[in-house]
Design a protein around this motif. Structure first.
Motif, PDB file in Angstrom:
ATOM      1  N   ARG A   1       4.061  -4.511   8.032  1.00 42.39           N
ATOM      2  CA  ARG A   1       5.264  -3.678   7.995  1.00 42.39           C
ATOM      3  C   ARG A   1       4.911  -2.284   7.485  1.00 42.39           C
ATOM      4  N   ILE A   2       5.579  -1.274   8.047  1.00 44.77           N
ATOM      5  CA  ILE A   2       5.411   0.118   7.608  1.00 44.77           C
ATOM      6  C   ILE A   2       6.791   0.726   7.397  1.00 44.77           C
ATOM      7  N   ILE A   3       6.979   1.372   6.251  1.00 43.98           N
ATOM      8  CA  ILE A   3       8.178   2.178   6.023  1.00 43.98           C
ATOM      9  C   ILE A   3       7.739   3.623   5.840  1.00 43.98           C
ATOM     10  N   ILE A   4       8.257   4.502   6.691  1.00 43.92           N
ATOM     11  CA  ILE A   4       7.992   5.939   6.599  1.00 43.92           C
ATOM     12  C   ILE A   4       9.234   6.600   6.011  1.00 43.92           C
ATOM     13  N   PHE A   5       9.087   7.293   4.893  1.00 43.36           N
ATOM     14  CA  PHE A   5      10.217   8.111   4.438  1.00 43.36           C
ATOM     15  C   PHE A   5       9.944   9.540   4.895  1.00 43.36           C
TER      16      PHE A   5
ATOM     17  N   ASN B   1      -1.833 -12.813   3.324  1.00 44.31           N
ATOM     18  CA  ASN B   1      -0.471 -12.419   2.981  1.00 44.31           C
ATOM     19  C   ASN B   1      -0.086 -11.145   3.726  1.00 44.31           C
ATOM     20  N   PRO B   2       1.201 -10.961   4.013  1.00 36.89           N
ATOM     21  CA  PRO B   2       1.614  -9.769   4.765  1.00 36.89           C
ATOM     22  C   PRO B   2       1.428  -8.490   3.958  1.00 36.89           C
ATOM     23  N   THR B   3       1.253  -7.400   4.672  1.00 39.57           N
ATOM     24  CA  THR B   3       1.023  -6.085   4.067  1.00 39.57           C
ATOM     25  C   THR B   3       2.148  -5.140   4.436  1.00 39.57           C
ATOM     26  N   LEU B   4       2.632  -4.394   3.436  1.00 49.25           N
ATOM     27  CA  LEU B   4       3.610  -3.327   3.642  1.00 49.25           C
ATOM     28  C   LEU B   4       2.976  -2.003   3.258  1.00 49.25           C
ATOM     29  N   LEU B   5       3.050  -1.019   4.155  1.00 48.89           N
ATOM     30  CA  LEU B   5       2.651   0.351   3.844  1.00 48.89           C
ATOM     31  C   LEU B   5       3.910   1.184   3.665  1.00 48.89           C
ATOM     32  N   ILE B   6       4.034   1.842   2.517  1.00 49.14           N
ATOM     33  CA  ILE B   6       5.110   2.809   2.284  1.00 49.14           C
ATOM     34  C   ILE B   6       4.470   4.184   2.269  1.00 49.14           C
ATOM     35  N   THR B   7       4.851   5.024   3.223  1.00 45.47           N
ATOM     36  CA  THR B   7       4.126   6.268   3.442  1.00 45.47           C
ATOM     37  C   THR B   7       5.070   7.432   3.709  1.00 45.47           C
ATOM     38  N   GLY B   8       4.648   8.604   3.281  1.00 48.39           N
ATOM     39  CA  GLY B   8       5.359   9.818   3.647  1.00 48.39           C
ATOM     40  C   GLY B   8       5.070  10.198   5.088  1.00 48.39           C
ATOM     41  N   ASP B   9       5.861  11.121   5.610  1.00 49.51           N
ATOM     42  CA  ASP B   9       5.739  11.491   7.014  1.00 49.51           C
ATOM     43  C   ASP B   9       4.421  12.203   7.323  1.00 49.51           C
ATOM     44  N   LEU B  10       4.005  13.169   6.492  1.00 49.03           N
ATOM     45  CA  LEU B  10       2.762  13.886   6.794  1.00 49.03           C
ATOM     46  C   LEU B  10       1.562  12.944   6.740  1.00 49.03           C
TER      47      LEU B  10
ATOM     48  N   HIS C   1       0.858  -1.186   0.000  1.00 50.29           N
ATOM     49  CA  HIS C   1       0.000   0.000   0.000  1.00 50.29           C
ATOM     50  C   HIS C   1       0.895   1.237   0.000  1.00 50.29           C
ATOM     51  N   PHE C   2       0.604   2.163  -0.902  1.00 50.95           N
ATOM     52  CA  PHE C   2       1.316   3.434  -0.937  1.00 50.95           C
ATOM     53  C   PHE C   2       0.388   4.541  -0.447  1.00 50.95           C
ATOM     54  N   SER C   3       0.947   5.468   0.318  1.00 46.24           N
ATOM     55  CA  SER C   3       0.178   6.662   0.658  1.00 46.24           C
ATOM     56  C   SER C   3       0.170   7.587  -0.553  1.00 46.24           C
ATOM     57  N   ASN C   4      -0.624   8.622  -0.466  1.00 43.95           N
ATOM     58  CA  ASN C   4      -0.738   9.554  -1.587  1.00 43.95           C
ATOM     59  C   ASN C   4       0.349  10.627  -1.556  1.00 43.95           C
TER      60      ASN C   4
END
Length: 558
Positions: A460-464, A432-441, A387-390
């Protein structure tokens, strides 16, 4: 001993939900909706989830519905609680995600009397729902029969339109009268409509006489049937298929990185690469560049394939094909010629050139948001849903290859507000496992997306974290503002981090500030653990916007 609500309207509602297989219910706490909470949670067939924040709860349900591919119900108390559903309702409306919205209410004659938690709830979602219904209070004449018909109609409309439908439920006191036995209800006759479709002969003729056919696929869930159909269209180089990372198409002959290819198009390029026949599939397209290209290209014909939406996005729409794309192509493939066309080779030469420039640029970049996305795309295990944030996240994602992993993003309204909640709802219901890649705001805006007890440990979550809304340094326009205004009120610079939030919500936390650390931690990040995990990648002080602009300028060079 189990205890159920004595409210007949609630008993009828739950029974019909059971018969139609709507078994997931997201409940936010309150007193006016207590009859619903008690009744659904006591019935063995239902999966009930307690989410306090109604705004987050609705997005969690949205994620569940995406994962399950069927309606999910949400229920809340009266007043402003219902209004907090609205952001997710608009997303469900434009993305065609089925939600059944059950708002408990005061009796109808209490509205505008300044009674506690009483607002004008009837038709509150009217502008962004496919149906708005209100049940009768149990004390009204023929309430049970009328309510049964209303609920049946609402459920079938939700299935048919695959979007949000609202049922407002006025409830008289007492709210906590319970019974230990339920009546037997009759079997309902399901009357969900099925569309029949025959392809018009003129469309077949237009296809067979068109020399430059382009298919543009926007946001949509993975469909093996559509993948196979489009593969048949491209195998002989008959058409050009443009897709995005969130189109969930994977064949090597699809053009999967639109922004690489159409950036810096000249007026002559608009003519050179323009299609005669444009066919669009799916929902919102992320790339502004392709929108600009197609609006200037002026295709002779444009068909849009969708059961519900027929937008004239490119100001050239000539045919509204109101059917699933899979149904349309199953018919079309019986009648059309699939001969090689020079148009495909034209685009293929462009692709080879731009892909080579992309690879060259990767060898030049240092630690930055761009660097992070390149590394992330290479490290994610194949069984992960992403999943990607906007804003920046989904735009960066378009530039890289994520293989055959299934990609999701809330592109209905393209807001950042529910990205985390949606991803967590999806994770709760998916094996299945989920990964969220999201910006800080986006992450900090939706902190309550982590406030529930159901998030599985393989999430899992990755915040850039670049310390601001960096999208406003990327897109044209905001840079014209005074720098102080841009930083404080538009990009909203900050110095926050997610370390204590992660610990508070039961996630393990890892901080990354350089490329060596990123390379070291990514492999371990996906290994099983008893807790979900967060990595926060800090790119503060990096000229992330300048790196991205340099990338597009590099693609332009000969």
């Amino acid at each position: 001993m189990k205890k159920y609500s004595s409210k007949r309207s609630i008993q009828v509602l739950a029974n019909l939900f059971q018969q139609y297989g709507i078994l997931d219910v997201v409940i936010s706490p309150g007193s006016r909706n207590a009859p619903l909470a008690i009744h659904f949670s006591e019935l063995d067939d239902f999966n009930c989830f307690s989410i306090v924040d109604e705004r987050s709860a609705a997005f969690v349900a949205l994620g569940m519905a995406i994962s399950e591919k069927k309606p999910v119900a949400i229920t809340c108390t009266s007043g402003s609680a219902a209004a907090n559903y609205y952001p997710a309702v608009t997303e469900a409306f434009y993305s065609n995600i089925p939600l059944l919205i059950l708002t408990a209410d005061r009796p109808t004659d209490y509205v505008d009397l300044f009674d506690g938690q009483t607002i004008r709830q009837k038709n509150i979602f009217h502008q962004h729902s496919y149906g708005d219904f209100e049940l009768l209070e149990d004390s009204k004449d023929n309430a049970e029969d009328i309510n049964s018909e209303i609920i049946k109609k609402a459920i079938e409309l939700c299935f048919e339109k695959q979007g949000p439908v609202h049922i407002n439920i006025p409830l008289e006191e007492p709210l906590y009268d319970l019974v230990s036995e339920l009546p037997t209800f009759p079997e309902v006759e399901k009357t969900i409509k099925k569309k029949e479709y025959e392809i018009p002969s003129n469309l077949v003729a237009d296809w067979n006489t068109s020399q430059r056919i382009m298919l543009l696929v926007g946001t949509r869930a993975y469909s093996p049937e559509l993948e196979n159909q489009l593969t048949q269209l491209v195998k002989n180089h008959s058409v050009v298929v443009l897709s995005e990372v969130n189109s969930n198409l994977h064949h090597d002959k699809f053009f999967k990185h639109i922004d690489r290819y159409v950036t810096h198009f000249s007026e002559e390029d608009y003519k050179t690469y323009a299609p005669d026949l444009l066919i669009t599939i799916g929902q919102n397209v992320v790339s502004k560049r392709v929108k600009q290209f197609l609006r200037k290209a002026h295709p002779k014909a444009h068909w849009h394939l969708d059961e519900v939406w027929q937008p004239d996005t490119y100001f050239a729409l000539t045919q509204k094909v109101e059917v699933k794309p899979e149904v349309f192509f199953s018919k079309l493939l019986h009648f059309i010629n699939l001969e090689p066309k020079p148009y495909f080779n034209l685009w293929d030469v462009l692709r080879d050139k731009k892909d080579k420039k992309h690879s060259e640029f990767l060898n030049l970049i240092e630690f930055s948001d761009f660097y992070f996305f390149n590394k992330a795309s290479q490290s994610i295990p194949e069984n992960y849903n992403i999943h990607f944030s906007n804003s920046s996240a989904i735009r960066y994602a378009q530039l890289f290859d994520f293989g055959k992993r299934k990609i999701y993003c809330n592109r209905g309204t393209s807001g950042i507000d529910g990205s985390t909640s949606t991803a967590m709802g999806f994770a709760i219901k998916n094996t299945n496992p989920t990964l969220l890649i999201t910006g800080d705001l986006s992450f900090f805006y939706d902190i309550n997306g982590l406030w529930n007890q159901y998030i599985p440990p393989f999430t899992r979550i990755i915040i850039f974290n670049n310390g601001e809304g960096n999208i406003f340094k990327i897109i044209p326009g905001p840079g014209n503002a005074n720098p102080n205004t841009l930083d404080e009120f538009i990009a909203t610079k900050h110095h926050k981090n997610a370390e204590f939030l992660a610990k508070h919500f039961g996630f393990t936390y890892t901080k990354v500030e350089d490329d060596g650390t990123l390379d070291r931690v990514l492999d371990n990040f996906y290994k099983p653990d008893v807790q979900p995990k967060i990595i926060e990648v800090f790119t503060h002080g990096k000229n992330n916007a300048d790196v991205l602009k340099a990338y597009f300028n590099f693609l332009k060079e000969n």
